[in-house]
Design an enzyme around this catalytic site. Structure first.
Site, PDB file in Angstrom:
ATOM      1  N   GLU A 171       5.693 -12.150   5.293  1.00 31.19           N
ATOM      2  CA  GLU A 171       5.882 -10.694   5.149  1.00 31.19           C
ATOM      3  C   GLU A 171       7.065 -10.298   4.258  1.00 31.19           C
ATOM      4  OE1 GLU A 171       6.031  -9.134   9.142  1.00 31.19           O
ATOM      5  OE2 GLU A 171       3.944  -9.661   9.522  1.00 31.19           O
ATOM      6  N   ASN A 213       2.487 -15.953   3.752  1.00 31.44           N
ATOM      7  CA  ASN A 213       1.635 -15.237   4.699  1.00 31.44           C
ATOM      8  C   ASN A 213       2.028 -13.756   4.740  1.00 31.44           C
ATOM      9  OD1 ASN A 213      -0.367 -15.463   6.899  1.00 31.44           O
ATOM     10  ND2 ASN A 213       1.329 -14.971   8.279  1.00 31.44           N
ATOM     11  N   HIS A 249      -5.090  -8.167  10.268  1.00 30.78           N
ATOM     12  CA  HIS A 249      -5.043  -7.322  11.467  1.00 30.78           C
ATOM     13  C   HIS A 249      -5.746  -6.009  11.116  1.00 30.78           C
ATOM     14  CE1 HIS A 249      -2.308  -9.975  13.570  1.00 30.78           C
ATOM     15  NE2 HIS A 249      -1.460  -9.953  12.556  1.00 30.78           N
ATOM     16  N   GLU A 278      -4.290 -14.521  11.168  1.00 31.19           N
ATOM     17  CA  GLU A 278      -3.948 -13.795  12.418  1.00 31.19           C
ATOM     18  C   GLU A 278      -5.023 -12.768  12.737  1.00 31.19           C
ATOM     19  OE1 GLU A 278       0.053 -12.243  12.270  1.00 31.19           O
ATOM     20  OE2 GLU A 278       0.819 -14.017  11.256  1.00 31.19           O
TER      21      GLU A 278
HETATM   22  C1  XIL Z   1       3.657 -10.946  17.153  1.00 29.63           C
HETATM   23  C2  XIL Z   1       3.386 -11.595  18.492  1.00 29.63           C
HETATM   24  O1  XIL Z   1       1.994 -11.629  18.687  1.00 29.63           O
HETATM   25  C3  XIL Z   1       4.057 -10.821  19.594  1.00 29.63           C
HETATM   26  O2  XIL Z   1       3.955 -11.513  20.826  1.00 29.63           O
HETATM   27  C4  XIL Z   1       5.539 -10.602  19.259  1.00 29.63           C
HETATM   28  O3  XIL Z   1       6.100  -9.760  20.225  1.00 29.63           O
HETATM   29  C5  XIL Z   1       5.685  -9.973  17.901  1.00 29.63           C
HETATM   30  O4  XIL Z   1       5.042 -10.788  16.941  1.00 29.63           O
HETATM   31  N1  XIL Z   1       2.552 -10.679  12.180  1.00 29.63           N
HETATM   32  C6  XIL Z   1       3.015 -11.940  12.435  1.00 29.63           C
HETATM   33  C7  XIL Z   1       3.109 -12.400  13.846  1.00 29.63           C
HETATM   34  O5  XIL Z   1       3.229 -12.716  11.514  1.00 29.63           O
HETATM   35  O6  XIL Z   1       4.178 -13.290  14.036  1.00 29.63           O
HETATM   36  C8  XIL Z   1       3.221 -11.260  14.813  1.00 29.63           C
HETATM   37  O7  XIL Z   1       3.152 -11.781  16.127  1.00 29.63           O
HETATM   38  C9  XIL Z   1       2.132 -10.260  14.560  1.00 29.63           C
HETATM   39  C10 XIL Z   1       2.237  -9.683  13.167  1.00 29.63           C
END
Ligand code: XIL
Length: 464
Positions: A171, A213, A249, A278
């Site tokens: 990110e 990522n 997402h 993810e």
């Molecule tokens: C999220 C986890 O799922 C949660 O449990 C935590 O509180 C916050 O992080 N992008 C990412 C992940 O790369 O690491 C994140 O995971 C979700 C968004």
């Protein structure tokens, strides 16, 4: 997981190879069109992992260590998935809560579970603006840069040989229209922080695929264009990067983009793997199921899309549970989204290509003292990046020097993980502070960029 289930998973993984053998055995006797039909035939796996494996892909999930004592959770995990991503346990705040003091307890539990059950591991994430420990949040400048490099090195070294792919940097780009880097304490250490993190990760674990990522990069937009430009630049300059992760997402405000597959493909065309890292899609019923199928079909249509991971198992495990974004309901029952995902995995597809890792395989040192060196190259018109692997002989080294002979007119423009004396002709590279001491048989890598014609032959190596 029962041992028969472990065997099932193993046999599923070799099935694509068996099919390839069948095709090549019959190639002489059937028309080419028939071979193509065989290669694209639908398959009929009964779990996400086996069906994905039949297509040469993995199917993974985020896993939380504290749920490994939940038998429903573990039952689904072991039955359906062959890749795991620690959801939080490998993040900076979890692995280095105090500077220089590393805690791998929770992450190791997940890795052990994966290894015991024939699953592989996506490491997540080495360098990220979020979920930093307080001490790192309070650092800046060169102190933060050194701490970041040390963190990447230590964690990637701890898991060396156990990670399929690392999210080295997560990110790092801003949302919105200008394609800028995200402002963060890491970004403020200098724009090169990302490539520095990738080089440190490569040195620590040369066998892991190294990924960038991000989210909101799933279709073509200003942010994904900026990532694309960075990855193109890394490939041109030989910065070690092997894959791009698309978090994916989705919800009604951010649905699967119409150009999802095209966007995956344009990144793959840069010469690296793409992975869906993810995946979760808020919603329910047919609409949600259709979106999951779209994502799976897009990955299967891109030969270098090597796997899909969902961000949790049951809706109740999700980081955004109210959106019921996953494949299993809170009781562990398969949802329509699950069936659509499995059906899409079982559909016909382009056969995947298998691309070997870009890192030089370790060389076996000859008996005796000294060291050996091997050279691998990435070239383009007018330039190249050379990676030199130095391997200690049976006495180990306190320091080493590798000598490379460049063709006339060629010059070294930049070197990392070693110090060069001279830039043309016979150039001697000596170890830097942290990589001179090698135990017997141990290897380290350094690299340099050159303008002109690349060198050929094996570098000589002397140990001290
Ligand atoms: C999220 C986890 O799922 C949660 O449990 C935590 O509180 C916050 O992080 N992008 C990412 C992940 O790369 O690491 C994140 O995971 C979700 C968004």
């Amino acid at each position: 997981m029962s041992s028969s289930a472990v065997r099932d998973r193993g046999s599923a993984r070799v099935r694509p190879g068996r099919r390839a053998a069948l095709i090549s055995a019959t190639v002489g006797t059937v028309a080419a069109g028939t071979v193509l039909a065989l290669a694209t035939a639908a398959s009929a796996g009964t779990t996400l992992a086996t069906s994905a494996a039949e297509k040469g892909r993995y199917f993974g999930t985020a896993v939380a260590a504290n749920k490994l004592s939940d038998s429903t959770y573990v039952g689904i995990l072991n039955r359906e998935f062959n890749m795991v991503t620690p959801e939080n346990e490998m993040k900076w705040d979890a692995t280095e809560p105090s500077q220089g003091q590393f805690n791998y307890t929770s992450a190791d539990r997940i890795v052990s579970h994966a290894q015991a059950n024939g699953m592989r591991v996506r490491g997540h994430a080495l360098a990220w603006h979020s979920q930093q420990p307080g001490w790192a949040q309070n650092l800046s400048g060169s102190a933060l840069r050194s701490a970041m490099v040390n963190h990447v090195t230590q964690v990637a070294t701890h898991y060396q040989g156990k990670i399929h792919s690392w999210d080295v940097v997560n990110e790092a780009f801003a949302d919105g229209g200008n394609g800028a880097r995200r402002d963060s304490n890491l970004q403020r250490t200098g724009n090169d922080w990302i490539e520095v993190a990738f080089r440190a990760a490569r040195t620590a674990d040369p066998g892991a695929k190294l990924c960038y990522n991000d989210y909101n990069t799933d279709g073509q937009n200003a942010k994904s264009n900026a990532v694309y430009a960075m990855v193109s630049d890394f490939k041109a300059r030989g910065v070690p990067i092997d894959c791009v992760g698309f978090q994916s997402h989705f919800n009604s405000a951010s649905p699967v983009p119409g150009d999802y597959q095209a966007n995956l493909q344009r990144f793959a065309n840069l010469g690296l793997d793409v992975q869906i890292t993810e995946l979760d899609i808020e919603g329910s019923g047919t609409a949600q199921a259709t979106s999951y199928a779209t994502v799976v079909k897009a990955c299967l249509a891109v030969s270098r899309c090597t796997g899909i991971s969902v961000w949790g198992i049951r809706d109740t495990d999700s980081w955004r549970a109210s959106g019921t974004p996953l494949l299993f309901d809170g009781n562990g029952n398969k949802k329509a989204a699950y069936t659509a995902t499995l059906d899409a995995l079982n559909g016909g597809t382009t056969p995947p290509t298998t691309v070997p890792p870009t890192t030089t395989p370790p060389t076996t040192p000859p008996p005796g003292a000294g060291c050996t060196a091997s050279l691998s190259l990435q070239t383009w018109t007018g330039g190249f990046v050379a990676t030199v692997r130095v391997t200690a002989g049976s006495s180990g080294t306190n320091g080493w020097a590798a000598t490379v002979t460049l063709p006339a007119g060629t010059a070294v423009t930049n070197a990392w993980n070693a110090q060069n004396s001279g830039t043309t002709g016979t150039v001697r590279f000596t170890n830097v502070g942290y990589n001179g001491r090698l135990t017997a048989g141990q290897s380290t890598e350094f690299g340099f960029q050159g303008a002109g014609t690349p060198p050929s032959g094996t570098p000589s190596c002397t140990a001290s």
